[in-house]
Design a protein around this motif. Structure first.
Motif, PDB file in Angstrom:
ATOM      1  N   ARG A  67      13.744   3.338  -0.034  1.00 40.09           N
ATOM      2  CA  ARG A  67      12.338   3.672   0.175  1.00 40.09           C
ATOM      3  C   ARG A  67      11.779   2.915   1.384  1.00 40.09           C
ATOM      4  O   ARG A  67      10.925   3.425   2.102  1.00 40.09           O
ATOM      5  CB  ARG A  67      11.516   3.370  -1.081  1.00 40.09           C
ATOM      6  CG  ARG A  67      11.664   4.412  -2.151  1.00 40.09           C
ATOM      7  CD  ARG A  67      10.951   5.711  -1.782  1.00 40.09           C
ATOM      8  NE  ARG A  67      11.347   6.816  -2.629  1.00 40.09           N
ATOM      9  CZ  ARG A  67      12.118   7.841  -2.255  1.00 40.09           C
ATOM     10  NH1 ARG A  67      12.569   7.934  -1.031  1.00 40.09           N
ATOM     11  NH2 ARG A  67      12.418   8.795  -3.098  1.00 40.09           N
ATOM     12  N   LEU A  92       8.142  -2.828  -6.373  1.00 40.31           N
ATOM     13  CA  LEU A  92       9.417  -2.966  -5.665  1.00 40.31           C
ATOM     14  C   LEU A  92       9.733  -4.439  -5.438  1.00 40.31           C
ATOM     15  O   LEU A  92       8.847  -5.293  -5.480  1.00 40.31           O
ATOM     16  CB  LEU A  92       9.372  -2.214  -4.333  1.00 40.31           C
ATOM     17  CG  LEU A  92      10.033  -0.824  -4.390  1.00 40.31           C
ATOM     18  CD1 LEU A  92       9.305   0.070  -5.380  1.00 40.31           C
ATOM     19  CD2 LEU A  92      10.080  -0.169  -3.030  1.00 40.31           C
ATOM     20  N   GLY A 105       2.835   5.726  -1.516  1.00 37.00           N
ATOM     21  CA  GLY A 105       1.922   5.683  -0.367  1.00 37.00           C
ATOM     22  C   GLY A 105       2.043   6.949   0.468  1.00 37.00           C
ATOM     23  O   GLY A 105       1.033   7.558   0.861  1.00 37.00           O
ATOM     24  N   LEU A 106       3.262   7.376   0.712  1.00 40.52           N
ATOM     25  CA  LEU A 106       3.463   8.587   1.517  1.00 40.52           C
ATOM     26  C   LEU A 106       3.049   9.829   0.728  1.00 40.52           C
ATOM     27  O   LEU A 106       2.543  10.799   1.305  1.00 40.52           O
ATOM     28  CB  LEU A 106       4.927   8.675   1.986  1.00 40.52           C
ATOM     29  CG  LEU A 106       5.328   7.583   2.994  1.00 40.52           C
ATOM     30  CD1 LEU A 106       6.830   7.627   3.283  1.00 40.52           C
ATOM     31  CD2 LEU A 106       4.556   7.700   4.296  1.00 40.52           C
ATOM     32  N   LYS A 120      11.389   2.787  -9.757  1.00 39.05           N
ATOM     33  CA  LYS A 120      11.040   2.154  -8.485  1.00 39.05           C
ATOM     34  C   LYS A 120      11.036   3.136  -7.329  1.00 39.05           C
ATOM     35  O   LYS A 120      10.174   3.042  -6.448  1.00 39.05           O
ATOM     36  CB  LYS A 120      12.004   0.998  -8.180  1.00 39.05           C
ATOM     37  CG  LYS A 120      11.782  -0.248  -9.010  1.00 39.05           C
ATOM     38  CD  LYS A 120      12.494  -0.142 -10.310  1.00 39.05           C
ATOM     39  CE  LYS A 120      12.404  -1.354 -11.197  1.00 39.05           C
ATOM     40  NZ  LYS A 120      13.181  -1.151 -12.438  1.00 39.05           N
ATOM     41  N   HIS A 121      11.994   4.048  -7.289  1.00 40.55           N
ATOM     42  CA  HIS A 121      11.999   4.928  -6.119  1.00 40.55           C
ATOM     43  C   HIS A 121      10.891   5.971  -6.167  1.00 40.55           C
ATOM     44  O   HIS A 121      10.552   6.546  -5.143  1.00 40.55           O
ATOM     45  CB  HIS A 121      13.373   5.547  -5.843  1.00 40.55           C
ATOM     46  CG  HIS A 121      14.032   6.226  -6.987  1.00 40.55           C
ATOM     47  ND1 HIS A 121      15.262   6.807  -6.890  1.00 40.55           N
ATOM     48  CD2 HIS A 121      13.635   6.415  -8.262  1.00 40.55           C
ATOM     49  CE1 HIS A 121      15.598   7.321  -8.061  1.00 40.55           C
ATOM     50  NE2 HIS A 121      14.628   7.096  -8.894  1.00 40.55           N
ATOM     51  N   TRP A 174       7.765   5.046  -7.438  1.00 38.97           N
ATOM     52  CA  TRP A 174       6.646   4.189  -6.995  1.00 38.97           C
ATOM     53  C   TRP A 174       6.749   3.882  -5.505  1.00 38.97           C
ATOM     54  O   TRP A 174       5.747   3.824  -4.794  1.00 38.97           O
ATOM     55  CB  TRP A 174       6.642   2.875  -7.791  1.00 38.97           C
ATOM     56  CG  TRP A 174       6.006   3.011  -9.139  1.00 38.97           C
ATOM     57  CD1 TRP A 174       6.662   3.121 -10.328  1.00 38.97           C
ATOM     58  CD2 TRP A 174       4.608   3.089  -9.442  1.00 38.97           C
ATOM     59  NE1 TRP A 174       5.756   3.257 -11.360  1.00 38.97           N
ATOM     60  CE2 TRP A 174       4.486   3.230 -10.847  1.00 38.97           C
ATOM     61  CE3 TRP A 174       3.448   3.047  -8.672  1.00 38.97           C
ATOM     62  CZ2 TRP A 174       3.249   3.329 -11.484  1.00 38.97           C
ATOM     63  CZ3 TRP A 174       2.208   3.148  -9.312  1.00 38.97           C
ATOM     64  CH2 TRP A 174       2.121   3.290 -10.703  1.00 38.97           C
ATOM     65  N   GLY A 175       7.964   3.686  -5.044  1.00 38.67           N
ATOM     66  CA  GLY A 175       8.167   3.298  -3.647  1.00 38.67           C
ATOM     67  C   GLY A 175       7.789   4.386  -2.648  1.00 38.67           C
ATOM     68  O   GLY A 175       7.656   4.110  -1.457  1.00 38.67           O
ATOM     69  N   ILE A 203      12.534  10.720   1.748  1.00 36.97           N
ATOM     70  CA  ILE A 203      11.194  10.946   1.193  1.00 36.97           C
ATOM     71  C   ILE A 203      10.793  12.418   1.275  1.00 36.97           C
ATOM     72  O   ILE A 203      10.022  12.906   0.450  1.00 36.97           O
ATOM     73  CB  ILE A 203      10.146  10.040   1.900  1.00 36.97           C
ATOM     74  CG1 ILE A 203       8.797  10.031   1.165  1.00 36.97           C
ATOM     75  CG2 ILE A 203       9.942  10.445   3.356  1.00 36.97           C
ATOM     76  CD1 ILE A 203       8.803   9.294  -0.124  1.00 36.97           C
ATOM     77  N   ASP A 209      12.346   4.884   4.477  1.00 38.01           N
ATOM     78  CA  ASP A 209      11.368   5.968   4.717  1.00 38.01           C
ATOM     79  C   ASP A 209      10.214   5.452   5.562  1.00 38.01           C
ATOM     80  O   ASP A 209       9.710   6.149   6.444  1.00 38.01           O
ATOM     81  CB  ASP A 209      10.808   6.487   3.379  1.00 38.01           C
ATOM     82  CG  ASP A 209      11.857   7.211   2.550  1.00 38.01           C
ATOM     83  OD1 ASP A 209      12.730   7.874   3.125  1.00 38.01           O
ATOM     84  OD2 ASP A 209      11.799   7.089   1.304  1.00 38.01           O
ATOM     85  N   ALA A 231       0.843  -1.199   0.000  1.00 38.73           N
ATOM     86  CA  ALA A 231       0.000   0.000   0.000  1.00 38.73           C
ATOM     87  C   ALA A 231       0.881   1.254   0.000  1.00 38.73           C
ATOM     88  O   ALA A 231       0.492   2.296  -0.516  1.00 38.73           O
ATOM     89  CB  ALA A 231      -0.899   0.003   1.229  1.00 38.73           C
ATOM     90  N   TYR A 232       2.062   1.162   0.560  1.00 36.05           N
ATOM     91  CA  TYR A 232       2.988   2.302   0.551  1.00 36.05           C
ATOM     92  C   TYR A 232       4.004   2.196  -0.573  1.00 36.05           C
ATOM     93  O   TYR A 232       4.310   3.167  -1.248  1.00 36.05           O
ATOM     94  CB  TYR A 232       3.743   2.383   1.885  1.00 36.05           C
ATOM     95  CG  TYR A 232       2.885   2.905   2.999  1.00 36.05           C
ATOM     96  CD1 TYR A 232       2.637   4.278   3.103  1.00 36.05           C
ATOM     97  CD2 TYR A 232       2.304   2.052   3.927  1.00 36.05           C
ATOM     98  CE1 TYR A 232       1.836   4.770   4.109  1.00 36.05           C
ATOM     99  CE2 TYR A 232       1.499   2.542   4.936  1.00 36.05           C
ATOM    100  CZ  TYR A 232       1.272   3.907   5.028  1.00 36.05           C
ATOM    101  OH  TYR A 232       0.476   4.399   6.020  1.00 36.05           O
ATOM    102  N   LEU A 233       4.557   1.004  -0.727  1.00 38.86           N
ATOM    103  CA  LEU A 233       5.708   0.856  -1.628  1.00 38.86           C
ATOM    104  C   LEU A 233       5.309   0.517  -3.056  1.00 38.86           C
ATOM    105  O   LEU A 233       6.159   0.526  -3.940  1.00 38.86           O
ATOM    106  CB  LEU A 233       6.636  -0.244  -1.098  1.00 38.86           C
ATOM    107  CG  LEU A 233       7.264   0.007   0.272  1.00 38.86           C
ATOM    108  CD1 LEU A 233       8.007  -1.230   0.760  1.00 38.86           C
ATOM    109  CD2 LEU A 233       8.218   1.193   0.226  1.00 38.86           C
TER     110      LEU A 233
END
Ligand code: SF4
Ligand code: SF4
Lengths: 377, 436
Positions: free
Chosen positions: A108, A75, B385-386, B378-379, B381-382, B350, A111, A69-71
């Motif tokens: 990531r 990934l 969520g935030l 990827k970074h 997409w990663g 982030i 984070d 849901a976040y990543l």
């Protein structure tokens, strides 16, 4: 003395999920545990002050959706599963987390550690992407920062004496693992690749004082036991993240025998020792920056090629299975380069993508079968 | 079609034809001043790709995490970004060539999930159309995919590679670290190109780099006006311009033209959107380079304008202090760590990613945001969520879709259009109505 089988069972339990009996005992005695990602974080630093360095994985996570849901689903599944464990509280026994710029995915992931999991202690290190004396000073400065933060947080001073005994302990475990590895050179090794990886992974999750007697018994048991059954082909497994012995089992069930594993959590994690003379802190840092290079180290392809080919030669392997976690770019470039280098060297190689927690895929079996056949095995 | 008096690879001819065609249409059009400036700059890039074959002068390849000031300070050395071919093919040439580069790289063993710009760059190397390098200079930004391409390109070309390690954070210590490595790269470049690095020349290049940055900063300011005075697609073309021409006269002139057009249109009260803009969106992540007409469609059909995106945003940290050798090296270090698009937003913690987004939304008065999710990034997409949480916090709706900026086979322009249309009709317009 425990038998080889008993120890393998213990190791198997240790790696099956995040918590294990040794960590549990450690915590019960009031001691601290720090989780870390990646082989560039010096375990000796933590051991020297009585904190257990624990290598974070995703084992035991059945579903990564809480992390996805976040990543997102783009990934690497190793990172997603490890974060799923963290976000669902299954890594709450960790008193801190140390991460680094291993790759874009781990970055990531950190984070989320910082903003969502919020462990009592967290630290991020910027490890150079080159293995070169010109950047050693930077690595030393970064590690000085970590050392100070660890001292401040855990209220303990890192001393040369503490580091020296930590070096001795960790080196002892590495030497034992290397001796186990050496046994795999024989015509009929006394352990399978599946078993060897189980031991290597478990070694990164057990406090050294408990681990060393286990490894000693394991080695003694292996020396006494006879060799395994003849294999269709001897193989070296290479590549990035690999902490799932089931993946190796999947290969070995097709008749291949994995005699060496040039992967994270495997040979690369214990190959290099820390010199026991000289300034202990400097020796540790040099060992960590210059250990057998991971593919994140740009410009170290010659060294990686040399290391892999030496394993093929020394372990008399018939071919290489190069495994890479889907979405991993660090090992993507490497898989391309190693593929062509090995082709040029006339060493058969199969490149396989895989996902964490999906060890027994039919596709892997089929491709391994075809690979063995292509080698005339 | 001859370029610089000679027949060239069909790849280059396709690009050249594309640019010539565009210039034929737009060169007399006073409303296309910015666009024409780009086309002229891209003509120069095509020439740069030809010249090494003619003059046999040394070539240095580099990756898109850096701008070329250091390389330019060696006289007679050609600076060729690894991504030159795919960028040009997608923007002004023939997309099918890019797809061919991508397919070649994948067929050669570069995994599918590597960024298409990197696969295509490697494909161009495999096809043998890149001028042979004397050496390669790289930075480990913005992403791991770039490193995959850099190392594969070094392997395929056999050229020596020097990597400048860009650390995770940004501060004085990090700047010193990078500056020191940039200095160390000079003897490497001298050795492999056989050319001398000139500090005087470097100073002039830095001054021109500053000139370009001043214009880009001014341009960014003019585009804040409501209505946005200038068309959307101009901003997404800034990245190839900066990567290739920072420190050159072409860079200064092109940026000045962009700024001048935006200023004049703004002074005249002209809007980019025909009939007046209804929606302002911040476009975060990568542009739809494989179909630039997509932006025209957005403006004419949806009355939506993109005043700023991640590629066009020029960070204020890019000005180089030319008072000493050290200050210039530090200035370049600032650029590599904190100015290059993508590196700036995605390489560090982030907060960098989220803060720029919030700043852009606020300063460009966005009604909504568009996360154009380039599949391989990827970074980006990663952090999604935030980012979504941040969007909820600031009350700006965000559309998320998946596509590939170079490869329409992943998501077609039509499919993206559908998704944006639905978002605009179902989410953005009702919210704007409610606010009235
Ligand atoms: S497998 Fe690759 S993407 Fe996953 S954690 Fe390791 S380096 Fe990062
Ligand atoms: S779009 Fe993302 S993956 Fe591609 S080059 Fe840029 S940062 Fe890297």
């Amino acid at each position: 003395m425990k038998s080889k089988q008993e120890i393998l069972e213990i190791f198997g339990q240790v790696i099956s999920g995040p918590m294990n009996r040794y960590v549990s005992e450690w915590k019960k005695s009031g001691k601290k545990v720090v989780g870390y990602y990646c082989s560039y974080i010096p375990e000796e630093l933590f051991t020297s002050i009585g904190v257990l360095p624990y290598r974070i994985r995703g084992a035991g996570s059945k579903d990564s959706s809480v992390a996805d849901a976040y990543l997102s689903a783009r990934l690497c599944t190793f990172v997603r599963h490890s974060l799923a464990l963290a976000l669902s509280g299954e890594l709450n026994f960790l008193d801190g987390v140390v991460s680094m710029n291993s790759c874009d995915h781990i970055r990531r992931g950190f984070d989320l550690w910082k903003h969502k999991v919020k462990p009592g202690f967290s630290y991020f290190i910027s490890v150079p992407r080159v293995q070169d004396d010109r950047v050693l000073f930077w690595f030393e400065e970064e590690m000085e920062g970590l050392k100070k933060a660890v001292e401040d947080h855990f209220g303990k001073k890192v001393t040369p004496e503490g580091l020296k005994s930590a070096i001795t302990l960790h080196n002892r475990a590495r030497i034992l693992l290397k001796e186990v590895l050496d046994l795999r050179k024989s015509d009929s090794p006394p352990l399978s690749g599946t078993e060897a990886l189980t031991a290597a992974v478990a070694s990164q999750l057990i406090p050294e004082p408990d681990l060393i007697p286990l490894l000693e018994d394991f080695l003694a048991g292996l020396k006494k036991s006879g060799g395994g059954k003849p294999a269709r082909a001897r193989l070296v497994v290479a590549g990035g993240e690999l902490d799932e012995p089931q993946f190796i089992r999947n290969i070995e069930e097709q008749g291949g025998l994995v005699v060496a594993d040039d992967a994270c959590f495997a040979v690369r994690s214990f190959w290099d020792l820390v010199p026991e003379n000289g300034d202990p802190w400097k020796s540790i840092l040099r060992r960590y920056l210059f250990h057998v290079p991971c593919a994140r180290m740009v410009g170290a392809l010659d060294d990686r090629t040399a290391f892999l080919t030496s394993l093929v030669k020394d372990f008399r392997a018939d071919g290489i299975i190069f495994q890479r976690m889907k979405f991993c770019d660090i090992w993507a470039g490497e898989s391309h380069n190693i593929l062509w280098r090995m082709k040029k060297a006339g060493i058969p190689i199969l490149v396989l993508d895989r996902e964490y927690q999906v060890p027994a895929s039919g596709q892997v079996q089929t491709r391994v079968q075809a690979f063995l056949e292509s080698m005339g095995k | 079609m001859a370029i610089l008096g000679k027949e060239r690879f069909e790849d280059l001819e396709a690009i050249h034809e594309g640019i010539t065609g565009m210039l034929d249409i737009y060169k007399e059009d006073p409303a296309s001043r910015g666009l024409n400036a780009y086309f002229k700059a891209f003509t120069k890039l095509v020439e740069n790709l030809c010249r090494p074959f003619d003059d046999k002068q040394p070539v240095v390849w580099y990756n898109l995490g850096m701008s070329p000031e250091l390389i330019l300070a060696l006289e007679g050395v050609h600076n060729i970004p690894l991504e030159a071919y795919p960028a040009l093919q997608d923007i002004v040439g023939e997309v099918n060539f890019t797809l061919d580069y991508i397919d070649r790289a994948e067929a050669h063993g570069l995994p599918h999930e590597v960024c298409s710009v990197d696969k295509a760059g490697v494909g161009a190397v495999l096809k043998g159309i890149m001028p042979k390098p004397s050496c390669i200079l790289g930075v480990n930004t913005p992403c791991d995919s770039q490193m995959a391409a850099l190392q594969a390109s070094a392997e395929l070309s056999g050229a020596p590679l020097y990597l400048i390690d860009i650390p995770y954070l940004y501060g004085e210590r990090e700047v010193e670290y990078v500056a020191r490595q940039i200095r160390d790269a000079i003897p490497f470049l001298e050795k492999h190109t056989g050319r001398k690095f000139s500090w005087e020349r470097f100073r002039e290049i830095c001054l021109r780099a500053n000139g370009m940055s001043e214009n880009l900063l001014a341009w960014n300011e003019y585009r804040k006006a409501v209505p946005c005075p200038q068309i959307s697609k101009l901003i997404c073309l800034m990245v190839p311009l900066f990567i290739t021409f920072a420190g050159t006269e072409t860079g200064v002139v092109t940026a000045a033209e962009l700024a001048a057009e935006a200023r004049e249109r703004s002074e005249r009260g002209e809007a980019a959107v025909p009939g007046g803009e209804k929606i302002r969106a911040v476009w975060y992540q990568d542009p739809v380079w494989f179909d630039l007409q997509f932006y025209d469609w957005m403006e004419s059909e949806l009355k939506m304008v993109i005043p700023m995106d991640l590629f066009g945003y020029h960070a204020p940290e890019g000005m180089i202090d030319v008072s000493s050798r050290e200050s210039m090296l530090r200035g370049l270090a600032h650029r590599f760590i904190r100015v290059m698009p993508m590196s700036r937003q995605f390489k560090g913690p982030i907060e960098w990613y989220l803060n720029d987004y919030v700043t852009l939304c606020r300063e460009y008065k966005a009604d909504c945001g568009i996360f154009a999710g380039h599949v391989a990034c990827k970074h980006a997409w990663g952090g999604l969520g935030l980012l979504k949480e941040k969007c909820r916090e600031i009350g700006i709706p965000l559309l998320v879709f998946e596509f590939d900026m170079f490869d329409p086979r992943v998501t077609s322009a039509e499919s993206i259009q559908d998704q944006i249309t639905q978002f605009v009709n179902n989410v953005v317009l009702p919210r704007i109505e409610l606010k009235k």
